[in-house]
Write a protein that holds these residues in place. Structure first.
Motif, PDB file in Angstrom:
ATOM      1  N   TYR A 132       0.860  -1.173   0.000  1.00 33.50           N
ATOM      2  CA  TYR A 132       0.000   0.000   0.000  1.00 33.50           C
ATOM      3  C   TYR A 132       0.904   1.232   0.000  1.00 33.50           C
ATOM      4  O   TYR A 132       1.958   1.253   0.645  1.00 33.50           O
ATOM      5  N   HIS A 133       0.486   2.273  -0.706  1.00 36.87           N
ATOM      6  CA  HIS A 133       1.396   3.369  -1.057  1.00 36.87           C
ATOM      7  C   HIS A 133       2.086   4.017   0.143  1.00 36.87           C
ATOM      8  O   HIS A 133       3.222   4.491   0.043  1.00 36.87           O
ATOM      9  N   ASN A 134       1.431   4.049   1.331  1.00 37.93           N
ATOM     10  CA  ASN A 134       2.072   4.722   2.474  1.00 37.93           C
ATOM     11  C   ASN A 134       2.569   3.749   3.530  1.00 37.93           C
ATOM     12  O   ASN A 134       2.884   4.137   4.654  1.00 37.93           O
ATOM     13  N   ARG A 155       4.525   0.476  -5.109  1.00 32.46           N
ATOM     14  CA  ARG A 155       3.531   1.102  -4.221  1.00 32.46           C
ATOM     15  C   ARG A 155       2.215   1.293  -4.991  1.00 32.46           C
ATOM     16  O   ARG A 155       2.209   1.863  -6.069  1.00 32.46           O
ATOM     17  N   ASN A 157      -1.674   2.817  -4.702  1.00 27.74           N
ATOM     18  CA  ASN A 157      -2.469   3.743  -3.882  1.00 27.74           C
ATOM     19  C   ASN A 157      -3.980   3.534  -4.043  1.00 27.74           C
ATOM     20  O   ASN A 157      -4.768   4.435  -3.792  1.00 27.74           O
ATOM     21  N   THR A 158      -4.361   2.332  -4.488  1.00 25.46           N
ATOM     22  CA  THR A 158      -5.797   2.038  -4.607  1.00 25.46           C
ATOM     23  C   THR A 158      -6.198   0.984  -3.566  1.00 25.46           C
ATOM     24  O   THR A 158      -5.350   0.397  -2.889  1.00 25.46           O
ATOM     25  N   ASN A 159      -7.502   0.734  -3.474  1.00 17.92           N
ATOM     26  CA  ASN A 159      -7.994  -0.257  -2.518  1.00 17.92           C
ATOM     27  C   ASN A 159      -7.612  -1.685  -2.881  1.00 17.92           C
ATOM     28  O   ASN A 159      -7.891  -2.614  -2.111  1.00 17.92           O
ATOM     29  N   PRO A 173      -3.503  -2.666   5.340  1.00 16.52           N
ATOM     30  CA  PRO A 173      -2.814  -2.714   4.044  1.00 16.52           C
ATOM     31  C   PRO A 173      -2.439  -4.142   3.660  1.00 16.52           C
ATOM     32  O   PRO A 173      -2.302  -5.016   4.511  1.00 16.52           O
TER      33      PRO A 173
END
Length: 883
Positions: A132-134, A155, A157-159, A173
């Motif tokens: 997950y992106h973060n 990374r 950033n979507t679900n 995540p």
């Protein structure tokens, strides 16, 4: 790359995590028991859902499993793609490791990397991961443990890389592991425009349950972080065995090769797709049946039937003239039976259902395909088949809509679904409502609260008939109350312990009395909530009952006694049915009530009178042998290994209660040996007697037996005896001659009926003089019109009229009889004048005249009508018609 079998890949996974402190938890049933939103279990975490949410507590904090899964209905439906893509299946196995507040990201990544690269020996350079992106924490662990750089950590950033159980509850995540099949396969990395290609394939998803979703926009950290992972066995087997397509793995190759050897058609070209469909659908069909799902027209059974019929249609396409699926079952059992013991246990039953369903479908398949072929010829590529034709295929030939669509897919033809829905009417309503959940109502949150606060209710009823208990909770209309004080009020009482049996396993709940110095309460029923909380459904007779009261709880001894008799009788009946009818017989449902038992079994046809008699005799013989009923606690595995009968699809705890009885005092070789949590008699003789009341069909392949025991059996026997004595008195016979006397009377009755018929026919056969006097002249003959007495049967009237028309060559005979409700008319015309006076045409005119209906042939016709006033004037109307 090391070549190992799918069986070895599965075992390696389980053994690896067992060696790392995980408890191996066997696969749950494909039918979910804790998620009403699912039709079938579709992932490894389903059976642990309540553990993750904290509702269920286990003795372990780390687990591993190979979970049977099906995606063929509801929102997870891969059916249309199966056979035509490399990685779609209806049935698949999900390998997983789980942490319930034990380890978290670092250990999960460590286990995954070591298993893939050291145990499975996958090349490290072939593996990519997404995060997950973060999720910087996961990124740091991948770099530290796997030693991979940013170029192989993607990374997202979507679900797609953030998992949640629902609108609320655990979430977190994900980190997915991808395998690179090489430059020869088109496709790009996740997150790129080419990500949907087949080069980079996800093989494992690690879910880090880190937060609790409070509402749509907010989540907080969980106090106990958890891990849920899922790796498709078919996908990882393809990778490890060096193939790109799941259907090229050893399991599928063996099933397809075995099918090929039977059909003698090469598995290549278009035929290969059919072989793949059959191999996949065989797996899901067999496992679903083993878990208690039966083909039907609704719910899970409807989805199973769709799967089976799709496979059967492809078998037909390959030229199979006889049922095929059941012939493939032994190969499937050989491949999976060592891991999933329910398959060999249920093999005979699965085989009979597969064969029966295919035979039933084959009777209409040819005609349905011919209709579809003829209709499709009239439609250009890219055209649409009318919903009316699709509905006819569904309604008349048993083609599910998606089967029709699947057949037409190759021609580029679609179905007018809107028109199909319109045609469905009531059947459409049934299909639309066939699935709205698991079939189990979502349990009220209040019972979770009570279970969380007080734990399970301790059941004392195996050894005690009365006991003291402390009132823990009072529930009325879904709310917890401190006390109940109004006489006549209904409520549910939960105590810390109870001798009352909560309704489950087919056995009805106990009734009885709860009392204290402050109150007297009737217990109308006893229920079990969440399988652990026993709730007494009560009526307050007098006084006040409050939280923390100590009460005396006493069951109704007579009621319980008869429940136990009927319950033990079902066990004996089950064993006897398997002896008499065959080992395919398994229990499909039961009801154990005070005054009767109901027992549903898997059996393809009605029991004969001889079979019913033999079953009844054998059950009563076991009762008279009076063997001891033995109950003991065993682990589920021990019980199964010892041969205990269990219900397919039933959920059992790690420790189970086993009930056995048989002809030997030491019970070393029991006649009946079953997993059961119900209450039972101490000895078989306590049942007294057993009497079958009825045997009937309740669904395809399911028979229902209703019977009574003890005083209810004796009452039935006495009633039969009384009826027999009454017949003896009426017939003035004795018992030994009763049948002969009854046969003689029946013969005499038939003789008398024939004599009466002859007399009545003779009474209507008028003499020449009578006919001359009563008939009226018409253009080309005579009209004989006569009102017939009510006591003469219509059949006699017809025979007499027809005989008269044949005796003379110029008669139109019209006989009319009248009852309180209707007029009945018979018209018979001599053959010689039937072209001039057609009986069928006359009947149409008379039908209109009396407001009725009728018809027939030129020489004989009949009319019936309710307008009695038309009798007057009927003769004049006839003259008019015949003129």
């Amino acid at each position: 790359m090391h070549k190992i079998t799918t069986q070895q890949i599965r075992s390696t996974f389980i053994d690896f995590f067992k060696a790392n402190g995980h408890t191996h938890v066997p696969s749950s049933s494909l039918v979910p028991h804790n998620d009403p939103s699912l039709m079938f279990v579709n992932s490894g975490m389903v059976q642990f859902k309540d553990v993750f949410t904290g509702i269920d507590k286990r003795s372990y904090s780390k687990a591993t499993s190979s979970q049977k899964s099906v995606r063929a209905g509801g929102k997870h439906n891969d059916l249309d793609n199966v056979g035509y893509t490399a990685r779609h299946h209806t049935f698949f196995e999900m390998l997983g490791n789980f942490s319930f507040g034990d380890y978290f990201k670092e250990e999960a990544i460590f286990y995954a990397w070591n298993l893939l690269t050291k145990e499975y020996k996958l090349p490290k350079e072939k593996l990519y991961v997404t995060v997950y992106h973060n999720d910087d924490e996961a990124v740091s662990y991948w770099k530290k443990i796997a030693g991979i750089g940013d170029n192989r950590i993607i990374r997202i950033n979507t679900n797609d890389n953030f998992w949640s159980m629902g609108d609320t509850g655990p979430c977190g995540p994900c980190s997915e592991i991808f395998y690179d099949h090489g430059e020869s396969i088109p496709g790009g990395l996740p997150g790129t425009p080419e990500q949907d290609g087949d080069r980079f394939i996800e093989i494992w998803n690690l879910v880090f349950m880190q937060f609790e979703q409070v509402d749509k926009d907010n989540h907080i950290l969980l106090p106990n972080k958890s891990v849920d992972t899922g790796m498709g066995l078919e996908r990882i087997s393809a990778v490890i065995q060096g193939v790109h397509d799941n259907y090229d793995t050893d399991i599928f190759k063996e099933i397809i090769g075995h099918t090929e050897s039977i059909l003698k058609v090469a598995a290549k070209g278009e035929a290969l797709f059919s072989y793949r469909v059959i191999a996949d659908h065989l797996r899901s069909s067999a496992f679903l049946i083993a878990d208690g799902v039966m083909p039907s027209n609704e719910g899970r059974g409807y989805v199973l039937r769709r799967i089976m019929r799709r496979a059967m249609r492809h078998a037909h396409q390959l030229g199979a003239k006889e049922p095929l699926m059941y012939k493939l079952l032994p190969k499937l059992v050989d491949l999976f039976g060592h891991t999933y013991l329910e398959l060999p246990r249920a093999e005979d039953f699965i085989s009979s259902i597969l064969k029966q369903e295919e035979e039933r479908f084959k009777t209409t398949l040819d005609r349905g395909l011919k209709l579809l072929e003829d209709e499709a010829k009239l439609i250009a590529k890219g055209g649409v088949l009318s919903g009316e034709v699709a509905f006819k295929l569904y309604d008349t030939y048993g083609f599910p809509l998606d089967l029709t669509e699947d057949i037409l897919k190759k021609q580029g033809v679609t179905v007018d679904n809107k028109d199909f829905d319109k045609q469905m009417n009531l059947q459409k309503e049934r299909a639309r409502k066939a699935w709205v959940g698991s079939g189990e109502l979502k349990t009220d949150a209040i019972w979770f609260d009570i279970l969380s606060e007080f734990g399970s209710t301790e059941f004392l009823g195996y050894s005690l008939e009365s006991a003291e208990g402390k009132v823990l909770s009072l529930v009325q209309n879904g709310k917890k109350l401190e006390q109940i004080s109004k006489s006549g009020e209904k409520f549910t009482l939960i105590a810390n312990q109870t001798p009352f049996y909560g309704e489950s396993g087919g056995q009805m709940g106990d009734i009885g009395i709860i009392e204290s110095p402050h109150c007297k309460i009737q217990v109308l029923n006893t229920m079990k909530f969440l399988g652990k909380v026993i709730g007494h459904v009560c009526l307050l007779d007098e006084g006040i009952v409050s939280i923390n009261d100590v009460v005396k709880m006493s069951i109704d001894l007579s009621y319980r006694k008869h429940l136990k008799m009927h319950h033990t009788a079902t066990h004996i009946l089950h064993a006897v049915l398997r002896d008499v009818l065959g080992r395919h017989v398994t229990q499909k449902g039961s009801l154990v009530a005070e005054d009767k038992l109901r027992f549903d079994i898997s059996h393809p046809k009605a029991l004969t009178k001889a079979e019913i008699k033999l079953v009844e005799e054998k059950v009563n013989q076991i009762i008279s042998d009076n063997s001891k009923v033995v109950t003991k606690l065993m682990s589920t595995d021990q019980a199964m290994e010892a041969g205990a009968m269990a219900l397919f699809g039933e959920k059992y705890d790690a420790e189970v209660r086993v009930v056995s009885l048989g002809a030997f005092e030491d019970n070393t070789n029991p006649y009946s040996f079953e997993l059961c949590g119900g209450t039972h008699v101490k000895r078989a003789g306590d049942i007294g007697a057993f009497k079958i009341l009825s045997e009937s069909a309740i669904a395809a392949g399911i028979r229902r037996i209703e019977a009574v025991c003890g005083k209810f059996a004796f009452k039935e026997i006495a009633a039969n005896e009384e009826l027999l004595n009454e017949l003896i008195d009426i017939l003035k016979s004795n018992k030994s001659e009763l049948l002969q006397k009854a046969d003689s009377l029946l013969v005499s009755k038939k003789d008398l009926e024939k004599q009466v018929e002859k007399i009545q026919i003779s009474s209507l056969m008028l003499s020449d003089d009578d006919i001359n006097k009563t008939s009226a002249s018409i253009d080309e003959g005579r009209l004989l019109y006569k009102i017939i007495p009510e006591n003469i049967d219509a059949k006699i009237t017809r025979i007499a009229a027809e005989n008269l028309s044949k005796k003379y060559n110029d008669l139109v005979v019209v006989f009319v009889s009248k009852t309180a409700e209707k007029l009945s008319i018979v018209i018979a015309v001599s053959k010689e004048i039937s072209q001039r006076y057609n009986a069928n045409e006359i009947s149409k005119h008379l039908s209109s005249f009396i407001g009725g209906s009728g018809g027939g042939q030129a020489g004989l016709a009949q009319v019936g009508g309710s307008n009695l006033t038309k009798l007057q004037g009927l003769d004049h109307e006839l003259i008019k018609i015949l003129s």
